[in-house]
Motif scaffolding. Structure first.
Motif, PDB file in Angstrom:
ATOM      1  N   ALA A  45      33.051  33.644  40.151  1.00 56.96           N
ATOM      2  CA  ALA A  45      32.028  34.315  40.943  1.00 56.96           C
ATOM      3  C   ALA A  45      31.263  33.292  41.762  1.00 56.96           C
ATOM      4  N   GLY A  46      30.766  33.743  42.911  1.00 56.22           N
ATOM      5  CA  GLY A  46      30.069  32.828  43.804  1.00 56.22           C
ATOM      6  C   GLY A  46      30.988  32.198  44.824  1.00 56.22           C
ATOM      7  N   ARG A  47      32.298  32.419  44.669  1.00 54.84           N
ATOM      8  CA  ARG A  47      33.286  32.004  45.653  1.00 54.84           C
ATOM      9  C   ARG A  47      34.261  33.153  45.839  1.00 54.84           C
ATOM     10  N   ILE A  48      34.944  33.152  46.952  1.00 58.23           N
ATOM     11  CA  ILE A  48      35.874  34.234  47.270  1.00 58.23           C
ATOM     12  C   ILE A  48      37.289  33.694  47.142  1.00 58.23           C
ATOM     13  N   GLY A  49      38.030  34.239  46.222  1.00 52.34           N
ATOM     14  CA  GLY A  49      39.421  33.836  46.037  1.00 52.34           C
ATOM     15  C   GLY A  49      40.358  34.868  46.625  1.00 52.34           C
ATOM     16  N   GLY A  50      41.381  34.412  47.312  1.00 54.33           N
ATOM     17  CA  GLY A  50      42.343  35.351  47.867  1.00 54.33           C
ATOM     18  C   GLY A  50      42.900  36.283  46.813  1.00 54.33           C
ATOM     19  N   GLU A  51      43.160  35.745  45.629  1.00 51.99           N
ATOM     20  CA  GLU A  51      43.707  36.566  44.544  1.00 51.99           C
ATOM     21  C   GLU A  51      42.612  37.278  43.756  1.00 51.99           C
ATOM     22  N   SER A  52      41.538  36.574  43.422  1.00 53.63           N
ATOM     23  CA  SER A  52      40.516  37.159  42.562  1.00 53.63           C
ATOM     24  C   SER A  52      39.756  38.288  43.251  1.00 53.63           C
ATOM     25  N   THR A  53      39.360  38.099  44.505  1.00 52.60           N
ATOM     26  CA  THR A  53      38.650  39.167  45.213  1.00 52.60           C
ATOM     27  C   THR A  53      39.588  40.329  45.511  1.00 52.60           C
ATOM     28  N   SER A  54      40.835  40.031  45.824  1.00 54.06           N
ATOM     29  CA  SER A  54      41.817  41.102  46.033  1.00 54.06           C
ATOM     30  C   SER A  54      41.997  41.924  44.768  1.00 54.06           C
ATOM     31  N   ALA A  55      41.971  41.252  43.608  1.00 50.92           N
ATOM     32  CA  ALA A  55      42.125  41.963  42.333  1.00 50.92           C
ATOM     33  C   ALA A  55      40.967  42.922  42.094  1.00 50.92           C
ATOM     34  N   LEU A  56      39.757  42.533  42.480  1.00 44.59           N
ATOM     35  CA  LEU A  56      38.606  43.424  42.319  1.00 44.59           C
ATOM     36  C   LEU A  56      38.746  44.657  43.204  1.00 44.59           C
ATOM     37  N   LEU A  57      39.232  44.465  44.417  1.00 46.00           N
ATOM     38  CA  LEU A  57      39.448  45.601  45.314  1.00 46.00           C
ATOM     39  C   LEU A  57      40.563  46.503  44.796  1.00 46.00           C
ATOM     40  N   ARG A  58      41.600  45.910  44.209  1.00 40.57           N
ATOM     41  CA  ARG A  58      42.673  46.727  43.623  1.00 40.57           C
ATOM     42  C   ARG A  58      42.165  47.524  42.432  1.00 40.57           C
ATOM     43  N   GLU A  59      41.276  46.910  41.653  1.00 36.70           N
ATOM     44  CA  GLU A  59      40.689  47.629  40.523  1.00 36.70           C
ATOM     45  C   GLU A  59      39.945  48.870  41.011  1.00 36.70           C
ATOM     46  N   ALA A  60      39.231  48.741  42.113  1.00 41.03           N
ATOM     47  CA  ALA A  60      38.536  49.894  42.689  1.00 41.03           C
ATOM     48  C   ALA A  60      39.527  50.938  43.186  1.00 41.03           C
ATOM     49  N   ARG A  61      40.643  50.474  43.735  1.00 42.04           N
ATOM     50  CA  ARG A  61      41.655  51.415  44.238  1.00 42.04           C
ATOM     51  C   ARG A  61      42.320  52.180  43.103  1.00 42.04           C
ATOM     52  N   ASP A  62      42.545  51.515  41.975  1.00 45.97           N
ATOM     53  CA  ASP A  62      43.255  52.140  40.860  1.00 45.97           C
ATOM     54  C   ASP A  62      42.360  52.992  39.964  1.00 45.97           C
ATOM     55  N   ASP A  63      41.055  52.856  40.100  1.00 44.72           N
ATOM     56  CA  ASP A  63      40.117  53.596  39.254  1.00 44.72           C
ATOM     57  C   ASP A  63      39.831  54.950  39.885  1.00 44.72           C
TER      58      ASP A  63
END
Length: 642
Positions: A361-379
């Motif tokens: 947290a506090g930085r934007i990772g291509g994989e980590s931030t994408s994973a958070l957006l995917r979590e929102a998509r799958d929920d």
């Protein structure tokens, strides 16, 4: 009777000195190892028992009771951030040690406390003490200021006290009904400035390091310090354009809050030497003459005033009944319903530099931030998403990974609204451009649609110490990207072609996302930075507003109804049970006392505190680590913060 004497055992072979030394050393190491393991075991056992006692005490005593006619004291300490950059353990240990230099204040928490106090009948007034707050930018400060304005509109008195304030802190203090300043203090408005160090002479002439810069966009000035000795005319032109806009808005905001004239405030800065001299060098008196403060009072005098207006309490700090920000935040969190089946608007925070991989947290990772957006998509409970962006940009590929996830959310039928914070420039705009709607504050810094690459070459540096590179390759370009060899002009052509393609991708995607022609986008691109107001005029931003406006828009697009028909949920990396335990223990009175009085916290903090990244470190890492064998890495980064 004869007694048989058993024979003596044969003498042990005598060890030589070397063997004796190593055997003795091994014994010492074994003893030390067992000692350390035992200390760790009993230390952790003690922490566990103390934590259980603290939790039991909290359960028995409950949270601090909020009484009638309470004064809420907002005295935030640390940097104002969109998202904590340190893990819960580090934050708790820093707090327990009283280390305010590395502490952070979440913007959402600050605003949430103010909004709760607005409707809380037990909160009689709010006191602002902002001397230890480290603001980040004017967009986030204006969101806090708007919340304070709403608080006053509900009839709650807001009083500010300061021993000394910066102009950023003063923007919030100006929202108060009354501002009191210590007679030895100061409030100094000086304007906005942006100055950087330039390294060309040191790198090229002194050290022999040649930095090859490849870019598209005449205003893309992020890497100028490495190739110039001073800012380019284009950089100065662009910076002054958006800075003047932000500064004029600051003057207007302060003037409106204090019933002053913006031109008068500006004149006070222009005649600063004469004004301070006329006040006898007394900065506090000068602030009073400029009507920036209501009166001059010491801390003791201010506390007496608050006691007279509130309820006297000899056991409370200041002598009047009050509650601090952290305790009040815990109070309102305790009232939350842990089981909430309402549909959700998810908020994903993209704060910091954009780099590849899985980042904290506090930085934007291509994989980590994408994973958070995917979590929102799958929920299935998440019906809409707000992407809160506060970023100067970073790597092109990582930015594109996140942008693709935004598009995937929309394809899944979930609207995405972007809320820009202080800064959403370059790569920060890349990840924002496809949103259904983009909100920004007029003082947000955005744009910087440009791209660059930078390749250092140390051949001349090595030559200075008599080191040279030579060898053979099977093709013309084998080893051509080696920075210890002089750069072949053909290699420069390859890199520039990659950069040109990156700029075409950037402007092409913006044109498609914003329904504009590529020519129209290029006119407002070229790496130029805009304020939020200027960006809206140029079609890069849709509307003015903060996070609250973006959430309401997203809920409306998902047809969720009124505000009480849905809930807002932040999707973030989960905290481990161990981290929850340690942070809970450190946050208790027993834990804070124990950690604050011992060296244990300092040792643990040193092991857990993440490394602080700087802008120079970002460029250094990007230039050094090309990743996945790629000889060229394109960057979309903006050194455009204040």
């Amino acid at each position: 009777m004869n007694q048989t004497v058993p024979p003596l055992p044969p003498p042990l072979p005598r060890r030589n000195a070397v063997a004796a030394f190593f055997i003795g050393l091994w014994d010492v190491m074994n003893f030390t190892r067992r000692l350390i393991l035992n200390l760790l075991f009993f230390g952790l056992l003690f922490l566990l028992l103390a934590g259980l006692v603290a939790v039991a005490g909290m359960s028995a005593g409950g949270s601090k009771t909020l009484q009638d006619r309470t004064t809420l004291v907002l005295a935030p300490e640390g940097r104002l951030v969109e998202q904590f950059s340190a893990d819960p353990v580090s934050r708790a240990l820093s707090k327990a040690m009283g280390d305010t230099g590395s502490t952070e204040v979440q913007l959402r928490d600050f605003i949430r406390v103010i909004e709760a106090a607005r409707d809380d009948k037990k909160v009689e007034r709010v006191v602002l003490e902002l001397d230890k707050l480290q603001p980040s930018g004017f967009a986030s400060l204006r969101e806090v200021a708007a919340a304070l304005q709403d608080l006053r509109a509900q009839g709650k008195q807001v009083v500010a006290f300061s021993q000394s304030m910066s102009q950023s802190q003063y923007l919030l203090a100006a929202q108060a009904d009354e501002i009191y300043l210590d007679p030895m203090g100061s409030v100094l408005l000086e304007g906005l400035g942006r100055y950087r160090q330039y390294f060309r002479t040191g790198l090229q002439d002194k050290l022999g390091v040649d930095v090859h810069l490849f870019k598209v966009g005449q205003y893309k000035s992020a890497a100028e310090p490495y190739v110039l000795d001073a800012a380019s005319p284009q950089a100065k032109e662009a910076d002054l354009f958006w800075m003047n806009d932000v500064w004029q808005r600051y003057l207007d905001d302060v003037a409106k809050a204090r019933s002053l004239d913006a031109a008068q405030l500006a004149a006070g800065i222009d005649t600063l030497p004469e004004g301070i001299a006329a006040a006898g060098g007394d900065m506090a008196k000068f602030a009073l003459q400029q009507k920036l403060v209501t009166a001059l009072k010491t801390r003791e005098e201010f506390d007496t005033l608050m006691t007279e207006r509130g309820v006297a309490d000899d056991d409370a700090d200041g002598g009047f009944r009050n509650i601090g920000m952290s305790d009040y935040l815990a109070h309102i969190d305790a009232r939350r319903n842990p089981v909430d089946a309402r549909p959700q608007v998810a908020v994903v925070v993209a704060s910091g530099e954009i780099s590849g991989g899985d980042l904290p947290a506090g930085r934007i990772g291509g994989e980590s931030t994408s994973a958070l957006l995917r979590e929102a998509r799958d929920d299935d409970k998440v019906k809409a998403v707000v992407l809160r962006v506060d970023s100067p940009g970073g790597e092109v590929f990582a930015s594109e990974q996140i942008r693709r996830e935004v598009v995937a959310l929309q394809a899944a039928g979930k609207p995405v609204v972007v809320s820009m914070g202080d800064l959403a420039a370059s790569g920060g705009y890349w990840i924002s451009m496809n949103a259904d709607r983009i909100y920004a504050d007029p003082s947000t810094i955005t744009g910087s649609i440009g791209i660059f690459g930078m390749v250092p070459n140390v051949a001349r540096s090595l030559d200075k110490i008599g080191v040279h590179t030579d060898g053979v390759g099977t093709t013309r370009f084998a080893g051509a990207f080696d920075i210890t060899k002089p750069m072949d002009p053909a290699v420069g052509q390859v890199i520039q072609a990659v950069i040109n393609k990156g700029y075409a991708d950037f402007t092409g995607r913006v044109a498609e996302a914003r329904n504009k022609s590529i020519e129209a986008v290029d006119e407002v691109a070229q790496g130029r930075v805009w304020s939020g107001a200027q960006a809206k005029e140029r079609g890069l931003v849709d509307a003015f507003g903060g996070l609250k406006d973006a959430v309401a828009d997203a809920a409306d697009r998902a047809k969720l109804g009124k505000q009480d028909a849905y809930r807002v949920r932040y999707i973030e990396k989960p905290t481990t049970p161990f981290a929850q335990f340690v942070s809970g223990f450190a946050g208790s009175h027993a834990g804070a006392w124990m950690l604050g009085e011992s060296g244990m916290a300092r040792l643990m903090l040193a092991r857990t505190m993440p490394e602080v990244d700087t802008q120079l470190r970002f460029v250094e890492n990007a230039a050094r680590d090309q990743g996945n064998g790629a000889p060229v890495k394109s960057l979309v980064y903006c050194f455009c913060g204040l």
